[in-house]
Design a protein around this motif. Structure first.
Motif, PDB file in Angstrom:
ATOM      1  N   GLY A  43       0.795  -1.224   0.000  1.00  0.00           N
ATOM      2  CA  GLY A  43       0.000   0.000   0.000  1.00  0.00           C
ATOM      3  C   GLY A  43       0.818   1.260   0.000  1.00  0.00           C
ATOM      4  N   SER A  44       2.128   1.173   0.162  1.00  0.00           N
ATOM      5  CA  SER A  44       2.949   2.372   0.238  1.00  0.00           C
ATOM      6  C   SER A  44       3.071   3.109  -1.092  1.00  0.00           C
ATOM      7  CB  SER A  44       4.352   2.013   0.748  1.00  0.00           C
ATOM      8  OG  SER A  44       4.983   1.097  -0.140  1.00  0.00           O
ATOM      9  N   ASN A  45       2.836   2.382  -2.192  1.00  0.00           N
ATOM     10  CA  ASN A  45       2.947   3.009  -3.510  1.00  0.00           C
ATOM     11  C   ASN A  45       1.614   3.394  -4.114  1.00  0.00           C
ATOM     12  OD1 ASN A  45       1.950   0.511  -3.921  1.00  0.00           O
ATOM     13  ND2 ASN A  45       3.510  -0.150  -5.411  1.00  0.00           N
ATOM     14  N   GLY A  46       0.585   3.446  -3.307  1.00  0.00           N
ATOM     15  CA  GLY A  46      -0.722   3.862  -3.811  1.00  0.00           C
ATOM     16  C   GLY A  46      -1.661   2.723  -4.065  1.00  0.00           C
ATOM     17  N   PHE A  47      -1.184   1.486  -4.047  1.00  0.00           N
ATOM     18  CA  PHE A  47      -2.038   0.324  -4.238  1.00  0.00           C
ATOM     19  C   PHE A  47      -2.469  -0.206  -2.863  1.00  0.00           C
ATOM     20  CE2 PHE A  47       0.369   0.452  -8.134  1.00  0.00           C
ATOM     21  CZ  PHE A  47      -0.602   0.210  -9.090  1.00  0.00           C
ATOM     22  N   TYR A  48      -3.657  -0.744  -2.852  1.00  0.00           N
ATOM     23  CA  TYR A  48      -4.136  -1.339  -1.608  1.00  0.00           C
ATOM     24  C   TYR A  48      -3.614  -2.770  -1.498  1.00  0.00           C
ATOM     25  CZ  TYR A  48      -7.317   2.633  -1.307  1.00  0.00           C
ATOM     26  OH  TYR A  48      -7.830   3.891  -1.231  1.00  0.00           O
ATOM     27  N   ASP A  49      -3.074  -3.111  -0.349  1.00  0.00           N
ATOM     28  CA  ASP A  49      -2.689  -4.497  -0.154  1.00  0.00           C
ATOM     29  C   ASP A  49      -3.929  -5.310   0.168  1.00  0.00           C
ATOM     30  OD1 ASP A  49      -3.168  -3.307   2.245  1.00  0.00           O
ATOM     31  OD2 ASP A  49      -1.601  -4.402   3.338  1.00  0.00           O
ATOM     32  N   ALA A  50      -3.901  -6.586  -0.113  1.00  0.00           N
ATOM     33  CA  ALA A  50      -5.057  -7.459   0.095  1.00  0.00           C
ATOM     34  C   ALA A  50      -4.569  -8.870   0.324  1.00  0.00           C
ATOM     35  CB  ALA A  50      -5.991  -7.417  -1.112  1.00  0.00           C
ATOM     36  N   PRO A  51      -5.309  -9.652   1.109  1.00  0.00           N
ATOM     37  CA  PRO A  51      -4.952 -11.065   1.259  1.00  0.00           C
ATOM     38  C   PRO A  51      -4.982 -11.762  -0.105  1.00  0.00           C
ATOM     39  CG  PRO A  51      -6.608 -10.394   2.867  1.00  0.00           C
ATOM     40  CD  PRO A  51      -6.476  -9.267   1.902  1.00  0.00           C
ATOM     41  N   TYR A  52      -4.211 -12.818  -0.212  1.00  0.00           N
ATOM     42  CA  TYR A  52      -4.095 -13.492  -1.514  1.00  0.00           C
ATOM     43  C   TYR A  52      -5.447 -13.957  -2.073  1.00  0.00           C
ATOM     44  CZ  TYR A  52      -2.294 -16.574  -5.126  1.00  0.00           C
ATOM     45  OH  TYR A  52      -2.036 -17.169  -6.316  1.00  0.00           O
ATOM     46  N   PRO A  53      -6.332 -14.621  -1.264  1.00  0.00           N
ATOM     47  CA  PRO A  53      -7.621 -15.041  -1.834  1.00  0.00           C
ATOM     48  C   PRO A  53      -8.442 -13.868  -2.350  1.00  0.00           C
ATOM     49  CG  PRO A  53      -7.200 -16.174   0.234  1.00  0.00           C
ATOM     50  CD  PRO A  53      -6.168 -15.095   0.136  1.00  0.00           C
ATOM     51  N   VAL A  54      -8.423 -12.746  -1.610  1.00  0.00           N
ATOM     52  CA  VAL A  54      -9.181 -11.576  -2.055  1.00  0.00           C
ATOM     53  C   VAL A  54      -8.594 -11.015  -3.343  1.00  0.00           C
ATOM     54  CG1 VAL A  54      -9.880  -9.231  -1.441  1.00  0.00           C
ATOM     55  CG2 VAL A  54      -9.894 -11.039   0.300  1.00  0.00           C
ATOM     56  N   ALA A  55      -7.262 -10.976  -3.416  1.00  0.00           N
ATOM     57  CA  ALA A  55      -6.610 -10.474  -4.633  1.00  0.00           C
ATOM     58  C   ALA A  55      -6.926 -11.360  -5.830  1.00  0.00           C
ATOM     59  CB  ALA A  55      -5.103 -10.395  -4.409  1.00  0.00           C
ATOM     60  N   ILE A  56      -6.958 -12.680  -5.626  1.00  0.00           N
ATOM     61  CA  ILE A  56      -7.278 -13.602  -6.721  1.00  0.00           C
ATOM     62  C   ILE A  56      -8.703 -13.376  -7.206  1.00  0.00           C
ATOM     63  CG2 ILE A  56      -7.702 -16.027  -7.290  1.00  0.00           C
ATOM     64  CD1 ILE A  56      -4.826 -15.339  -7.364  1.00  0.00           C
ATOM     65  N   VAL A  57      -9.649 -13.253  -6.272  1.00  0.00           N
ATOM     66  CA  VAL A  57     -11.051 -13.031  -6.661  1.00  0.00           C
ATOM     67  C   VAL A  57     -11.186 -11.721  -7.424  1.00  0.00           C
ATOM     68  CG1 VAL A  57     -13.372 -12.606  -5.794  1.00  0.00           C
ATOM     69  CG2 VAL A  57     -11.987 -14.428  -4.783  1.00  0.00           C
ATOM     70  N   GLY A  58     -10.514 -10.687  -6.922  1.00  0.00           N
ATOM     71  CA  GLY A  58     -10.581  -9.404  -7.612  1.00  0.00           C
ATOM     72  C   GLY A  58     -10.023  -9.485  -9.019  1.00  0.00           C
ATOM     73  N   ALA A  59      -8.901 -10.187  -9.175  1.00  0.00           N
ATOM     74  CA  ALA A  59      -8.305 -10.322 -10.510  1.00  0.00           C
ATOM     75  C   ALA A  59      -9.189 -11.152 -11.437  1.00  0.00           C
ATOM     76  CB  ALA A  59      -6.917 -10.954 -10.399  1.00  0.00           C
ATOM     77  N   LEU A  60      -9.806 -12.206 -10.911  1.00  0.00           N
ATOM     78  CA  LEU A  60     -10.707 -13.014 -11.730  1.00  0.00           C
ATOM     79  C   LEU A  60     -11.902 -12.194 -12.187  1.00  0.00           C
ATOM     80  CD1 LEU A  60     -10.671 -16.415  -9.790  1.00  0.00           C
ATOM     81  CD2 LEU A  60      -9.693 -15.951 -12.052  1.00  0.00           C
ATOM     82  N   VAL A  61     -12.474 -11.388 -11.299  1.00  0.00           N
ATOM     83  CA  VAL A  61     -13.591 -10.510 -11.684  1.00  0.00           C
ATOM     84  C   VAL A  61     -13.135  -9.534 -12.756  1.00  0.00           C
ATOM     85  CG1 VAL A  61     -15.117  -8.669 -10.873  1.00  0.00           C
ATOM     86  CG2 VAL A  61     -14.785 -10.720  -9.479  1.00  0.00           C
ATOM     87  N   GLU A  62     -11.936  -8.966 -12.545  1.00  0.00           N
ATOM     88  CA  GLU A  62     -11.410  -7.989 -13.496  1.00  0.00           C
ATOM     89  C   GLU A  62     -11.312  -8.559 -14.906  1.00  0.00           C
ATOM     90  OE1 GLU A  62      -7.288  -5.431 -14.265  1.00  0.00           O
ATOM     91  OE2 GLU A  62      -7.591  -6.542 -12.383  1.00  0.00           O
ATOM     92  N   TYR A  63     -10.704  -9.744 -15.032  1.00  0.00           N
ATOM     93  CA  TYR A  63     -10.467 -10.281 -16.371  1.00  0.00           C
ATOM     94  C   TYR A  63     -11.686 -11.016 -16.939  1.00  0.00           C
ATOM     95  CZ  TYR A  63      -5.791  -8.631 -15.807  1.00  0.00           C
ATOM     96  OH  TYR A  63      -4.714  -7.799 -15.634  1.00  0.00           O
TER      97      TYR A  63
END
Length: 382
Positions: A43-63
């Motif tokens: 999160g220090s560079n402007g991105f929100y950090d997220a747990p791996y399962p949440v990040a995977i779900v978000g990426a799957l929704v995105e694509y």
């Protein structure tokens, strides 16, 4: 040398199960890799950090949203403008690319907001905080459409190569067949027997059959020099064939020819009607004692020429009409010639009318004639 036949149209691009499966698999792999990267951010560079399962779900929704939106772009440009020039395609992509990016951003905010219970869609922020997201989606759009167009052009090249091979093989077959007169030996044998029988007392009939047979053989031999002939010439050859058969069958064979005057100048492949007539006589009328009528019709319908040959014999009672394409060499070759030259939709259609017999028909493109035809065979009903 024979004329070079026109290149038949290619089938439109279509989505295959294999292609969709490959695209979905690559999308899932990319989403997993992307989710892994996002999960490592602090999160220090402007991105929100997220747990791996949440990040995977978000990426799957995105694509998944990317895939759905790209299906629309594929339908509108890759398929919808398949026959258009590259200028039109580029213009369409210039319009669709920003629409795609904004639509993705809005849909992603709505879906994720619905999953988290938050209102993440702020139209004002799309072009401020979301400008880098929009830029990334514009880049993805360009890369994906480049891949889609490349795949289409490769498939187009392969199809053209296959058509060129088929056309070359057909041209060679047509020349060889023309040298052998392209006429059924049974027909020639029967015609010569009829001429011989008529010499005894019907010399005028014999003379007429000799003239008709000579004209028909001359037309068949000359066919190897031309890829297309005016329909008027094909109708004249068909009438010569039917006249010879009428001498053989006498009152058992009745003939009706109805050709629209505006169709006589339409170019058609030579000797494309005679196999249909021969099929009607041989399978429709010859097996019956009472005989019947063979009817040849041709007319323009919009941008097509529609030709039909039918009889009212009883051939369909003991032979499946659809099986004729497999059983008859003449019909099978004619069907292949039409499909190769004009596309799959131009193939022979065979069915059995309710009053018996067979009906064989096909439709080919009919360009506008530059001038009215000189030869106009009159409608005949014998």
């Amino acid at each position: 040398m024979p004329d070079v036949p026109p290149t038949p149209p290619l089938p439109p691009p279509r989505l295959s199960a294999r292609g969709l499966a490959i695209a979905a698999g690559l999308g899932v792999l990319y989403a997993v890799a992307s989710g892994l990267v996002v999960a490592q951010l602090d999160g220090s560079n402007g991105f929100y950090d997220a747990p791996y399962p949440v990040a995977i779900v978000g990426a799957l929704v995105e694509y998944a949203l990317v895939g759905v939106l790209m299906l629309g772009a594929w339908a509108l440009v890759i398929r919808g403008l398949d026959g258009a020039g590259w200028g039109w395609k580029l213009a369409a992509h210039l319009v669709l690319a920003p629409v795609f990016a904004v639509a993705w951003y809005a849909l992603y905010a709505l879906v994720v907001g619905a999953m988290t219970g938050e209102n993440l869609l702020d139209i004002a922020d799309i072009f401020v905080d979301g400008r880098w997201g929009l830029f990334s989606k514009l880049t993805e759009y360009v890369l994906i459409v480049a891949v889609l167009h490349t795949v289409r052009e490769v498939n187009r090249l392969r199809a053209r190569e296959a058509q060129a091979r088929d056309l070359a093989a057909l041209a060679q077959e047509r020349e060889l067949a023309a040298l052998k007169a392209q006429l059924n030996p049974h027909f020639l044998f029967n015609a010569l027997n009829s001429i011989n029988a008529a010499l005894a007392g019907r010399r005028e009939d014999a003379r007429s059959m000799v003239v008709g047979l000579g004209d028909l053989l001359r037309y068949a031999l000359a066919a190897s020099e031309r890829a297309e002939v005016p329909l008027a010439e094909e109708v004249a050859a068909a009438e010569a064939y039917l006249a010879i058969e009428q001498h053989r069958f006498a009152d058992r064979l009745r003939v009706e020819v109805a050709v629209a005057p505006d169709a006589l100048a339409v170019p058609v492949p030579p000797l494309v009607v005679q196999p249909l007539l021969e099929n009607a006589v041989r399978h429709g009328l010859a097996p019956t004692e009472r005989g019947g009528t063979v009817r040849l019709t041709a007319r323009r319908d919009g941008g097509h020429l529609r030709i039909t040959v039918e009889d009212n014999g009883t051939g369909a009672s003991d032979l499946d009409p659809a099986a004729l394409l497999d059983a008859g060499v003449g019909l099978r070759n004619t069907d292949r010639r039409l499909r190769t030259r004009y596309g799959e939709a131009a193939g022979l259609q065979i069915d059995a009318p309710s009053d018996g017999g067979f009906r064989v028909r096909f439709a080919i493109p009919a360009p506008v004639a530059e001038s009215p035809p000189i030869l106009e065979p009159a409608e005949a009903s014998v």
